[in-house]
Scaffold this motif. Structure first.
Motif, PDB file in Angstrom:
ATOM      1  N   ILE A   1       3.301   5.467  -8.832  1.00 21.19           N
ATOM      2  CA  ILE A   1       3.434   6.168  -7.553  1.00 21.19           C
ATOM      3  C   ILE A   1       2.053   6.434  -6.956  1.00 21.19           C
ATOM      4  O   ILE A   1       1.828   6.244  -5.761  1.00 21.19           O
ATOM      5  N   GLY A   2       1.117   6.865  -7.815  1.00 25.31           N
ATOM      6  CA  GLY A   2      -0.246   7.117  -7.353  1.00 25.31           C
ATOM      7  C   GLY A   2      -0.929   5.864  -6.845  1.00 25.31           C
ATOM      8  O   GLY A   2      -1.667   5.895  -5.855  1.00 25.31           O
ATOM      9  N   GLU A   3      -0.659   4.739  -7.507  1.00 25.60           N
ATOM     10  CA  GLU A   3      -1.234   3.461  -7.057  1.00 25.60           C
ATOM     11  C   GLU A   3      -0.718   3.096  -5.665  1.00 25.60           C
ATOM     12  O   GLU A   3      -1.449   2.539  -4.848  1.00 25.60           O
ATOM     13  N   GLY A   4       0.542   3.440  -5.409  1.00 23.33           N
ATOM     14  CA  GLY A   4       1.104   3.188  -4.089  1.00 23.33           C
ATOM     15  C   GLY A   4       0.431   4.014  -3.006  1.00 23.33           C
ATOM     16  O   GLY A   4       0.227   3.529  -1.884  1.00 23.33           O
ATOM     17  N   ILE A   5       0.065   5.239  -3.344  1.00 25.03           N
ATOM     18  CA  ILE A   5      -0.665   6.083  -2.390  1.00 25.03           C
ATOM     19  C   ILE A   5      -2.052   5.487  -2.132  1.00 25.03           C
ATOM     20  O   ILE A   5      -2.490   5.375  -0.979  1.00 25.03           O
ATOM     21  N   GLU A   6      -2.723   5.079  -3.199  1.00 30.14           N
ATOM     22  CA  GLU A   6      -4.060   4.484  -3.054  1.00 30.14           C
ATOM     23  C   GLU A   6      -4.020   3.193  -2.230  1.00 30.14           C
ATOM     24  O   GLU A   6      -4.949   2.900  -1.464  1.00 30.14           O
ATOM     25  N   SER A   7      -2.952   2.433  -2.377  1.00 33.64           N
ATOM     26  CA  SER A   7      -2.807   1.164  -1.648  1.00 33.64           C
ATOM     27  C   SER A   7      -2.241   1.356  -0.252  1.00 33.64           C
ATOM     28  O   SER A   7      -1.984   0.375   0.453  1.00 33.64           O
ATOM     29  N   GLN A   8      -1.997   2.611   0.126  1.00 38.37           N
ATOM     30  CA  GLN A   8      -1.460   2.953   1.439  1.00 38.37           C
ATOM     31  C   GLN A   8      -0.090   2.319   1.693  1.00 38.37           C
ATOM     32  O   GLN A   8       0.229   1.892   2.798  1.00 38.37           O
ATOM     33  N   LEU A   9       0.735   2.294   0.637  1.00 34.80           N
ATOM     34  CA  LEU A   9       2.130   1.911   0.802  1.00 34.80           C
ATOM     35  C   LEU A   9       2.947   3.108   1.266  1.00 34.80           C
ATOM     36  O   LEU A   9       4.000   2.954   1.899  1.00 34.80           O
ATOM     37  N   HIS A  10       2.498   4.295   0.917  1.00 36.61           N
ATOM     38  CA  HIS A  10       3.132   5.555   1.295  1.00 36.61           C
ATOM     39  C   HIS A  10       2.090   6.650   1.135  1.00 36.61           C
ATOM     40  O   HIS A  10       1.084   6.463   0.438  1.00 36.61           O
ATOM     41  N   THR A  11       2.315   7.789   1.808  1.00 35.18           N
ATOM     42  CA  THR A  11       1.433   8.938   1.582  1.00 35.18           C
ATOM     43  C   THR A  11       2.042   9.905   0.579  1.00 35.18           C
ATOM     44  O   THR A  11       1.351  10.745   0.023  1.00 35.18           O
ATOM     45  N   GLY A  12       3.363   9.773   0.361  1.00 30.75           N
ATOM     46  CA  GLY A  12       4.024  10.647  -0.592  1.00 30.75           C
ATOM     47  C   GLY A  12       5.340  10.065  -1.058  1.00 30.75           C
ATOM     48  O   GLY A  12       5.892   9.149  -0.446  1.00 30.75           O
ATOM     49  N   MET A  13       5.803  10.595  -2.188  1.00 31.20           N
ATOM     50  CA  MET A  13       7.072  10.144  -2.759  1.00 31.20           C
ATOM     51  C   MET A  13       7.761  11.319  -3.428  1.00 31.20           C
ATOM     52  O   MET A  13       7.105  12.254  -3.915  1.00 31.20           O
ATOM     53  N   GLN A  14       9.061  11.260  -3.447  1.00 32.00           N
ATOM     54  CA  GLN A  14       9.894  12.264  -4.107  1.00 32.00           C
ATOM     55  C   GLN A  14      10.745  11.541  -5.139  1.00 32.00           C
ATOM     56  O   GLN A  14      11.280  10.461  -4.863  1.00 32.00           O
ATOM     57  N   ILE A  15      10.865  12.113  -6.344  1.00 29.02           N
ATOM     58  CA  ILE A  15      11.568  11.413  -7.422  1.00 29.02           C
ATOM     59  C   ILE A  15      12.408  12.385  -8.229  1.00 29.02           C
ATOM     60  O   ILE A  15      12.011  13.542  -8.458  1.00 29.02           O
ATOM     61  N   TYR A  16      13.573  11.910  -8.631  1.00 27.67           N
ATOM     62  CA  TYR A  16      14.473  12.673  -9.499  1.00 27.67           C
ATOM     63  C   TYR A  16      15.000  11.721 -10.559  1.00 27.67           C
ATOM     64  O   TYR A  16      15.454  10.621 -10.249  1.00 27.67           O
ATOM     65  N   VAL A  17      14.912  12.148 -11.818  1.00 30.85           N
ATOM     66  CA  VAL A  17      15.409  11.344 -12.933  1.00 30.85           C
ATOM     67  C   VAL A  17      16.115  12.280 -13.906  1.00 30.85           C
ATOM     68  O   VAL A  17      15.600  13.355 -14.243  1.00 30.85           O
TER      69      VAL A  17
ATOM     70  N   ILE B   1       5.229  14.054  -4.836  1.00 27.36           N
ATOM     71  CA  ILE B   1       3.858  13.603  -5.091  1.00 27.36           C
ATOM     72  C   ILE B   1       3.224  13.227  -3.759  1.00 27.36           C
ATOM     73  O   ILE B   1       3.866  12.622  -2.909  1.00 27.36           O
ATOM     74  N   GLY B   2       1.949  13.613  -3.570  1.00 32.19           N
ATOM     75  CA  GLY B   2       1.237  13.239  -2.358  1.00 32.19           C
ATOM     76  C   GLY B   2       1.596  14.125  -1.177  1.00 32.19           C
ATOM     77  O   GLY B   2       1.947  15.298  -1.333  1.00 32.19           O
ATOM     78  N   GLU B   3       1.524  13.545   0.028  1.00 31.80           N
ATOM     79  CA  GLU B   3       1.750  14.301   1.255  1.00 31.80           C
ATOM     80  C   GLU B   3       3.018  13.846   1.966  1.00 31.80           C
ATOM     81  O   GLU B   3       3.291  12.649   2.081  1.00 31.80           O
ATOM     82  N   ALA B   4       3.771  14.826   2.472  1.00 39.10           N
ATOM     83  CA  ALA B   4       4.952  14.538   3.275  1.00 39.10           C
ATOM     84  C   ALA B   4       4.561  14.174   4.705  1.00 39.10           C
ATOM     85  O   ALA B   4       5.192  13.348   5.351  1.00 39.10           O
ATOM     86  N   ARG B   5       3.520  14.835   5.186  1.00 37.41           N
ATOM     87  CA  ARG B   5       2.922  14.587   6.502  1.00 37.41           C
ATOM     88  C   ARG B   5       1.491  15.071   6.394  1.00 37.41           C
ATOM     89  O   ARG B   5       1.147  15.744   5.417  1.00 37.41           O
ATOM     90  N   PRO B   6       0.615  14.766   7.321  1.00 44.17           N
ATOM     91  CA  PRO B   6      -0.798  15.110   7.142  1.00 44.17           C
ATOM     92  C   PRO B   6      -1.022  16.582   6.807  1.00 44.17           C
ATOM     93  O   PRO B   6      -0.601  17.477   7.548  1.00 44.17           O
ATOM     94  N   GLY B   7      -1.664  16.825   5.663  1.00 44.77           N
ATOM     95  CA  GLY B   7      -1.988  18.179   5.238  1.00 44.77           C
ATOM     96  C   GLY B   7      -0.840  18.959   4.648  1.00 44.77           C
ATOM     97  O   GLY B   7      -1.023  20.107   4.231  1.00 44.77           O
ATOM     98  N   VAL B   8       0.352  18.363   4.561  1.00 45.56           N
ATOM     99  CA  VAL B   8       1.537  19.051   4.031  1.00 45.56           C
ATOM    100  C   VAL B   8       1.988  18.345   2.759  1.00 45.56           C
ATOM    101  O   VAL B   8       2.350  17.166   2.794  1.00 45.56           O
ATOM    102  N   PRO B   9       1.956  19.051   1.619  1.00 45.82           N
ATOM    103  CA  PRO B   9       2.322  18.381   0.373  1.00 45.82           C
ATOM    104  C   PRO B   9       3.807  18.008   0.332  1.00 45.82           C
ATOM    105  O   PRO B   9       4.645  18.708   0.887  1.00 45.82           O
ATOM    106  N   MET B  10       4.087  16.888  -0.325  1.00 42.95           N
ATOM    107  CA  MET B  10       5.462  16.511  -0.639  1.00 42.95           C
ATOM    108  C   MET B  10       5.894  17.345  -1.843  1.00 42.95           C
ATOM    109  O   MET B  10       5.215  17.349  -2.876  1.00 42.95           O
TER     110      MET B  10
END
Length: 364
Positions: free
Chosen positions: A15-31, A43-52
């Protein structure tokens, strides 16, 4: 509760690699595994400056389609319809231009044959959308029940209209009463009331589309796209609530359906057919994608990864999300990214995350 990095280290890394590669700024996961919650995180941001966070409202797109399918199943259990009923039993005006033989089964397994209808959602009203679909012809050379092609939106509006006509209430209300509220999915919506939209605006993740190497902001958080329901496309909420839906289907959560109903809906009703939309052989249940790895696990779109058992069912959302249940492992996975990076990048991202989850859980 341990962190995502502690419970699912490889998954967290992907998921972090996806943020670094600019595939997404944030992700939500449930397992969850055998009813135990393994991960429930943002993980990451939902929108600029707002955490997911785990409570952020995310757009699920087509990953929400099974909600409408199981609403149909609830009315089937109540004796108000049959899967083999013709659509014209409920919507007589649908029976024009070759569409007369289409049944609910054909809608649910994507063999109906009216994919190209431009619905006009969200700019036109529900009634006009239904009229457009009813006035549309069957696709040329289409054999109802035999030709296969994923219907992105058109058939789902017809399923929603069937529910409306039987229950005599708006789709956005009946889906809450039939599915969402009984399962505790109280923060999830397919068509938000205006007051909820106004209260939740700041808690909604943006959706970005990757174009020419840049992540561009879309308008999926705009008022009309949130308020007007699209039964096959604009479910949104915290992704954990979609996970609860799949736990219900595994009989780990609220027992909303008869076991036989779930088995029928999630068993193959279309096998070995090349899907004209997805451009791959994909098996379908009734509203659910069935594990189709036997047709090429490296290439099957919106698959569940190479480690998923044969009895895995679920559904993906365009370039962004997936949710599924692996019956043999009693595993539920649901995740959504707020970046749509194009089909090839998304398919690779989803496959890597799905497989990392199995590896982290020693299920590979």
């Amino acid at each position: 509760m341990p962190t995502l990095e502690e419970r699912l280290p490889l998954t967290s890394q992907r998921i972090g690699e996806g943020i670094e590669s600019q595939l997404h700024t944030g992700m939500q996961i449930y397992v969850s595994l055998q009813g135990e919650v393994i991960a429930d995180a943002g993980i990451g941001e939902a929108r600029p400056g707002v955490p997911m966070t785990e409570t952020t409202l995310n757009l699920w797109l087509s990953a929400g389609k099974p909600l409408t399918a199981m609403a149909i199943a609830r009315l089937w259990e109540q004796g108000k319809l049959s899967i083999d009923d013709p659509v014209t039993r409920f919507i007589p005006e649908f029976g024009t231009l070759g569409k007369e033989p289409i049944t609910l089964l054909h809608l649910l397994n994507h063999t109906a044959g009216f994919r190209p209808v431009e619905t006009g959602w969200p700019d036109i009203e529900w009634e006009e959308i239904i009229q457009r679909i009813c006035n549309s012809p069957l696709e040329a050379n289409w054999q109802i029940g035999k030709t296969a092609g994923y219907h992105v939106t058109s058939s789902w509006f017809i399923l929603g209209e069937i529910l409306q006509r039987i229950l005599n209430q708006p789709y956005s209300e009946l889906i809450r009463e039939l599915i969402l509220e009984p399962l505790g999915m109280t923060e999830s919506w397919i068509g938000m009331p205006r007051e909820v939209y106004e209260q939740q605006q700041e808690n909604m993740a943006y959706v970005y589309q990757r174009e020419k190497g840049e992540m561009l902001l879309t308008d999926w958080h705009a008022e009309t796209r949130c308020l007007k329901p699209s039964p096959g496309g604009n479910a949104r909420g915290p992704i954990r609530e979609l996970g609860w839906f799949y736990e219900c289907l595994l009989h780990q959560g609220m027992p909303l359906f008869e076991p036989q109903t779930v088995e029928t809906m999630t068993s193959p009703h279309r096998e070995g057919k090349f899907d004209l939309t997805l451009q791959h052989i994909v098996d379908y249940g009734l509203g659910f994608i069935i594990n189709s790895n036997r047709y090429g696990e490296a290439t099957v779109p919106y698959g569940f990864g190479k480690f998923a058992s044969e009895k895995t069912f679920g559904h993906g959302g365009s370039q962004s999300s997936i949710a599924f249940a692996d019956l043999e492992r009693e595993l539920v996975v649901a995740f959504v990214a707020n970046g749509r990076p194009g089909e090839p990048k998304h398919q690779r991202r989803a496959k890597e995350i799905n497989e990392a989850i199995y590896e982290d859980l020693k299920l590979s």
